[in-house]
Design a protein around this motif. Structure first.
Motif, PDB file in Angstrom:
ATOM      1  N   ALA A  39       0.843  -1.200   0.000  1.00 35.88           N
ATOM      2  CA  ALA A  39       0.000   0.000   0.000  1.00 35.88           C
ATOM      3  C   ALA A  39       0.879   1.252   0.000  1.00 35.88           C
ATOM      4  O   ALA A  39       0.608   2.219  -0.711  1.00 35.88           O
ATOM      5  CB  ALA A  39      -0.909  -0.005   1.229  1.00 35.88           C
ATOM      6  N   ARG A  40       1.932   1.204   0.786  1.00 35.99           N
ATOM      7  CA  ARG A  40       2.822   2.366   0.858  1.00 35.99           C
ATOM      8  C   ARG A  40       3.577   2.576  -0.453  1.00 35.99           C
ATOM      9  O   ARG A  40       3.854   3.718  -0.847  1.00 35.99           O
ATOM     10  CB  ARG A  40       3.798   2.206   2.014  1.00 35.99           C
ATOM     11  N   ALA A  41       3.914   1.471  -1.117  1.00 26.26           N
ATOM     12  CA  ALA A  41       4.585   1.599  -2.419  1.00 26.26           C
ATOM     13  C   ALA A  41       3.654   2.277  -3.417  1.00 26.26           C
ATOM     14  O   ALA A  41       4.073   3.159  -4.180  1.00 26.26           O
ATOM     15  CB  ALA A  41       5.015   0.220  -2.924  1.00 26.26           C
ATOM     16  N   ALA A  42       2.381   1.889  -3.407  1.00 29.09           N
ATOM     17  CA  ALA A  42       1.415   2.513  -4.319  1.00 29.09           C
ATOM     18  C   ALA A  42       1.209   3.985  -3.952  1.00 29.09           C
ATOM     19  O   ALA A  42       1.033   4.839  -4.821  1.00 29.09           O
ATOM     20  CB  ALA A  42       0.088   1.747  -4.273  1.00 29.09           C
ATOM     21  N   GLU A  43       1.230   4.271  -2.658  1.00 28.55           N
ATOM     22  CA  GLU A  43       1.068   5.658  -2.224  1.00 28.55           C
ATOM     23  C   GLU A  43       2.294   6.496  -2.602  1.00 28.55           C
ATOM     24  O   GLU A  43       2.165   7.642  -3.042  1.00 28.55           O
ATOM     25  CB  GLU A  43       0.841   5.714  -0.710  1.00 28.55           C
ATOM     26  N   ASN A  77      -2.056   3.054   8.344  1.00 29.98           N
ATOM     27  CA  ASN A  77      -0.658   2.892   7.959  1.00 29.98           C
ATOM     28  C   ASN A  77      -0.352   3.631   6.658  1.00 29.98           C
ATOM     29  O   ASN A  77       0.602   3.305   5.959  1.00 29.98           O
ATOM     30  CB  ASN A  77      -0.329   1.404   7.797  1.00 29.98           C
ATOM     31  N   SER A  78      -1.196   4.583   6.299  1.00 31.99           N
ATOM     32  CA  SER A  78      -0.994   5.371   5.089  1.00 31.99           C
ATOM     33  C   SER A  78      -1.632   6.731   5.356  1.00 31.99           C
ATOM     34  O   SER A  78      -2.291   6.930   6.374  1.00 31.99           O
ATOM     35  CB  SER A  78      -1.643   4.685   3.882  1.00 31.99           C
ATOM     36  N   SER A  79      -1.453   7.679   4.436  1.00 32.57           N
ATOM     37  CA  SER A  79      -1.990   9.012   4.724  1.00 32.57           C
ATOM     38  C   SER A  79      -2.721   9.657   3.562  1.00 32.57           C
ATOM     39  O   SER A  79      -3.493  10.585   3.762  1.00 32.57           O
ATOM     40  CB  SER A  79      -0.863   9.935   5.187  1.00 32.57           C
ATOM     41  N   ILE A 107     -11.855   7.086   9.792  1.00 30.53           N
ATOM     42  CA  ILE A 107     -10.541   6.565  10.183  1.00 30.53           C
ATOM     43  C   ILE A 107      -9.468   6.992   9.178  1.00 30.53           C
ATOM     44  O   ILE A 107      -8.340   7.289   9.548  1.00 30.53           O
ATOM     45  CB  ILE A 107     -10.607   5.029  10.333  1.00 30.53           C
ATOM     46  N   SER A 108      -9.848   7.056   7.905  1.00 31.73           N
ATOM     47  CA  SER A 108      -8.866   7.374   6.863  1.00 31.73           C
ATOM     48  C   SER A 108      -8.790   8.867   6.571  1.00 31.73           C
ATOM     49  O   SER A 108      -8.012   9.278   5.708  1.00 31.73           O
ATOM     50  CB  SER A 108      -9.223   6.617   5.579  1.00 31.73           C
ATOM     51  N   GLY A 109      -9.594   9.677   7.231  1.00 32.23           N
ATOM     52  CA  GLY A 109      -9.590  11.107   6.944  1.00 32.23           C
ATOM     53  C   GLY A 109     -10.143  11.424   5.561  1.00 32.23           C
ATOM     54  O   GLY A 109      -9.620  12.303   4.872  1.00 32.23           O
TER      55      GLY A 109
END
Lengths: 327, 451
Positions: A39-43, A77-79, A107-109
């Motif tokens: 997920a972080r790689a995609a972000e 775990n992502s923003s 939760i995800s803003g």
């Protein structure tokens, strides 16, 4: 919500997490840290969203995390990256689904979307004590109840004034009082209005105009006001080969393929469906090429999924602004 | 994992703005905490560092603006399964209790989401099975009425059996089954692998006969609402006795009463916090004495905060008095049984009396309304609080407590900073987790699969 073709600035990219794709023996399936890394790689590559499929719609014997709980884990775990969660109307109560979706948006803003699945499968009819035979009409009503519940708390219903002791403005909390063919739901929801007001609604085929969808996953352009996403499995390779959704080629050839279909107006973006390794290759080699050509963002312009997709935040149906619009 | 020494268990009943109706107004509280997942994660880490067994996410399936006065923290919140996943992501040991009501769910959905949280948390998920006292929930789920107790428990019993079977249905290979019961026809396997705990922990709460029975037969933890030591002892021995009849050893089942705690380094400071919270809740207009005294339960219902309510409860007409005036000592000879309970409660929580320098006021009586209908409530310094906890724990009334913080974070950190070290000094409470799963904290082995 109409999308102006003229101002579409960027191609949009989503990544479908292949969490329930592999056989039950695959330990990665239950490795949340690995999924977070992806997920972080995609972000980091500035993708618009991750797509969480729902094994409940799979005919095969797939298994994996329940999508809302996984999406929530990824959310914290992502923003920036959006979280598009598939959920069937067939095996849910609208009140429960409205809570799950609204909650994920909090939760995800403001990064959640609901991919509405009308599907039913015999296998799961048998797991949910359901009789066969509901219709698309039930799905229509289901979606409308969920969307109505999202609006039952006005944006400014909470005052939380510690000095005066006024916690809420009761006049801004509304019953839905839905009394339909398939559902009777009074409301209000027990969750505040989602940060995006209404979550973005997506569906897989251009099936119903009644759901208020803003995104469609389809092979050919949907209705003009919908953002259209086609599936794509890009494989970085030396020779260019086209085989349905699977496209092989070097980074320049893959970027050409994507740019062609985007600038011709065939699609607004792609849902990348590939394994983790291929995703890494794509973000390392192809995304920079798309950015160099000026058709894909190098930074997120906002923080919500609506921001990424260029969609406005809707006013609530009970808000005073909405009343003004009606009169 | 069996330990010879009995160990105290602690949970945190988490409503983000506190369990006191004015908790959100307390200085230092965070009125928007219910939607601040970063804050919720931080509070969970606070109790994890104090080695609590679990964080408890309560729930209710209907809301109403009337709750703003009685239970503002319960008006709205994050959905518990998604909240639990987000909490799991920020913690490593603490158990996470998710409330889900079978009356308004499908067994397959609950089994699936709970198994998923158990995987995401590495074996820390628990299900608080409630059947719901909120009749209003029926209107949110296309039902014309809330079912009566028997119907809800018949349904819940079968529901639970299906969920347990689903949890076991996919280990190295999928096990097909076809449950056909009175309420459910459910084909397995589940589409989630068997949870790390095998069976996630089951909590149950309730006082009815059906509820005590379900808890004694199935629950790993019972969360009870005993208002005082005697009631807690009666409940404890009744439920443990029932468990024995189902062939369970008494230690397999932990009984944890709810306990409101307001503590500070000194008794006087604790009382000041308690008074301050109560001062935030406005008094209601005076009224006739006739009419029924609400003991709470339904949405937004509670006794009116006035001397008419006090008068109805204690059997003496005390209307018209200045709330801040001291209550004459002679009242002790006039009040009924409920009045004595109320006076005792006021003495215990304010350390004031009917005689002496520091006197009970009429407002203290109003603040004590509702006593005897809910959980026990403690105000005091850490030693006073630990003394009560130890007394209940050593004398057959509790295996631990579900701590209700009146305000957040203040009442949480006061407990973890002051009371937990005192309990650890006494050798009652762990200083380190013995394992990583919720089952480990409770000393329970992973059960074998039924397949």
């Amino acid at each position: 919500m109409s999308i102006s073709r003229a101002r579409k600035p960027f191609l949009h990219l989503g990544y479908a997490l292949p969490v329930s794709e592999s056989p039950s023996a695959d330990p990665l399936q239950y490795d949340p840290d690995r999924i977070v890394a992806v997920a972080r790689a995609a972000e980091a590559a500035k993708f618009d969203f991750l797509l969480f499929d729902d094994a409940l719609t799979a005919a095969a014997d797939e298994n994996g995390f329940e999508p809302f709980t996984l999406a929530s884990f990824v959310a914290v775990n992502s923003s920036k990256i959006g979280l598009v969660v598939a959920a069937t109307a067939a095996y849910n109560e609208p009140f429960n689904l409205a809570r799950l979706t609204a909650s994920l948006d909090h939760i995800s803003g403001g990064r959640a979307a609901w991919n509405v699945l009308p599907d039913r499968h015999e296998r799961f009819d048998a797991s949910f004590s359901r009789d066969a035979g509901d219709s698309l009409q039930r799905v229509d009503e289901f979606v409308s109840v969920v969307r109505g519940l999202w609006d039952t708390w006005e944006d400014d219903a909470f005052l939380r004034d510690q000095a005066s002791g006024v916690f809420v403005d009761g006049a801004k909390i509304h019953r839905l009082d839905h009394d339909g063919v398939f559902f009777r739901v009074r409301g209000p929801l027990n969750v505040a209005r989602p940060p995006q007001g209404q979550l973005v609604i997506a569906h897989r085929a251009d099936a119903s105009a009644n759901w208020g969808a803003e995104v469609v996953f389809t092979e050919a352009r949907g209705r003009d006001e919908l953002l259209t996403f086609a599936n794509l499995t890009p494989i970085v390779d030396t020779a260019r080969v086209l085989d349905g959704e699977v496209v092989r080629g070097d980074p320049v050839q893959l970027a050409d393929h994507i740019q062609e279909r985007f600038t011709s107006g065939e699609v607004d973006g792609f849902t990348i469906r590939s394994g983790f390794e291929q995703l890494t290759e794509f973000t390392r080699l192809v995304v920079p090429e798309l950015q160099a050509r000026g058709i894909f963002r190098t930074e997120y312009a906002g923080t919500t999924l609506r921001d990424h997709l260029g969609l406005a935040r809707p006013a609530g149906r009970f808000s005073s602004d909405a009343e003004k619009q009606l009169t | 994992m069996t330990s010879s020494k009995r160990e105290l268990h602690l949970g945190l009943m988490f409503w983000a703005t506190g369990t006191h109706p004015a908790g959100w107004r307390h200085p230092g509280s965070k009125p928007d905490a219910a939607y601040d997942i970063g804050f919720i994660q931080k509070m969970t880490r606070v109790v994890e560092e104090a080695k609590f067994d679990f964080l408890f996410l309560g729930d209710r399936l209907a809301t109403d603006p009337a709750l703003a006065k009685t239970n503002p923290a319960q008006m709205s919140r994050l959905e518990p399964f998604t909240a639990a996943s987000a909490i799991a992501a920020a913690t490593s040991h603490i158990g996470i209790v998710i409330t889900a009501n079978p009356t308004y769910h499908d067994p397959y959905s609950v089994a699936r989401a709970m198994a998923s949280v158990d995987h995401l948390s590495g074996g820390r998920a628990a299900w608080n099975l409630v059947t719901g006292a909120d009749g209003a929930a029926a209107h949110n789920f296309s039902r014309s009425r809330h079912w009566d107790t028997d119907e809800r428990y018949d349904w819940a019993g079968e529901f639970l059996q299906v969920v347990r079977k689903l949890w076991d249905s996919r280990d190295a290979e999928p096990h097909r089954f076809d449950h056909r019961g009175r309420y459910f026809s459910v084909a397995g396997p589940l589409d989630v692998a068997r949870p790390p705990q095998g069976q996630p922990i089951l909590l149950h709460a309730g006082t009815s006969d059906r509820s005590r029975d379900l808890g004694a037969r199935e629950a790993d933890v019972i969360f009870s609402g005993s208002p005082d030591f005697e009631a807690a002892r009666e409940y404890y021995s009744d439920v443990k006795g029932r468990a024995a009849k189902y062939g369970r050893s008494p230690n397999e089942l932990k009984i944890l009463p709810g306990l409101s705690v307001i503590t500070a380094p000194t008794t006087a400071e604790a009382v000041r916090i308690f008074d301050g919270l109560n001062d935030f809740v406005p008094l209601d207009e005076e009224e006739e004495i006739s009419g029924e005294l609400h003991k709470g339960g339904a949405l937004g219902q509670r006794p009116k905060r006035n001397l008419a309510s006090v008068s109805r409860l204690i059997g003496v007409d005390v209307r018209g008095n200045d709330p801040l005036a001291p209550v004459p000592a002679s009242i002790a000879d006039q009040v009924n049984e409920d009045g004595h309970v109320l006076l005792e409660h006021v003495r215990a929580t304010t350390y004031r009396d009917l005689a002496g320098a520091d006197r009970i006021t009429y407002k203290d009586l109003i603040n004590g309304l509702g006593v005897g209908t809910g959980r026990a409530s403690l105000v005091g310094d850490p030693v006073q609080v630990a003394d009560v906890i130890q007394h209940w724990f050593d004398n057959g009334a509790a295996d631990g407590f579900n701590i209700f913080p009146g305000h957040v974070p203040g009442a949480v950190t006061a407990f973890t900073d002051l009371v937990v070290p005192e309990l650890q000094r006494r050798g009652l409470f762990r200083t380190e987790y013995a394992g990583r799963t919720f089952r480990d904290h409770l000393g329970l082995d992973k059960p074998k699969s039924r397949f």
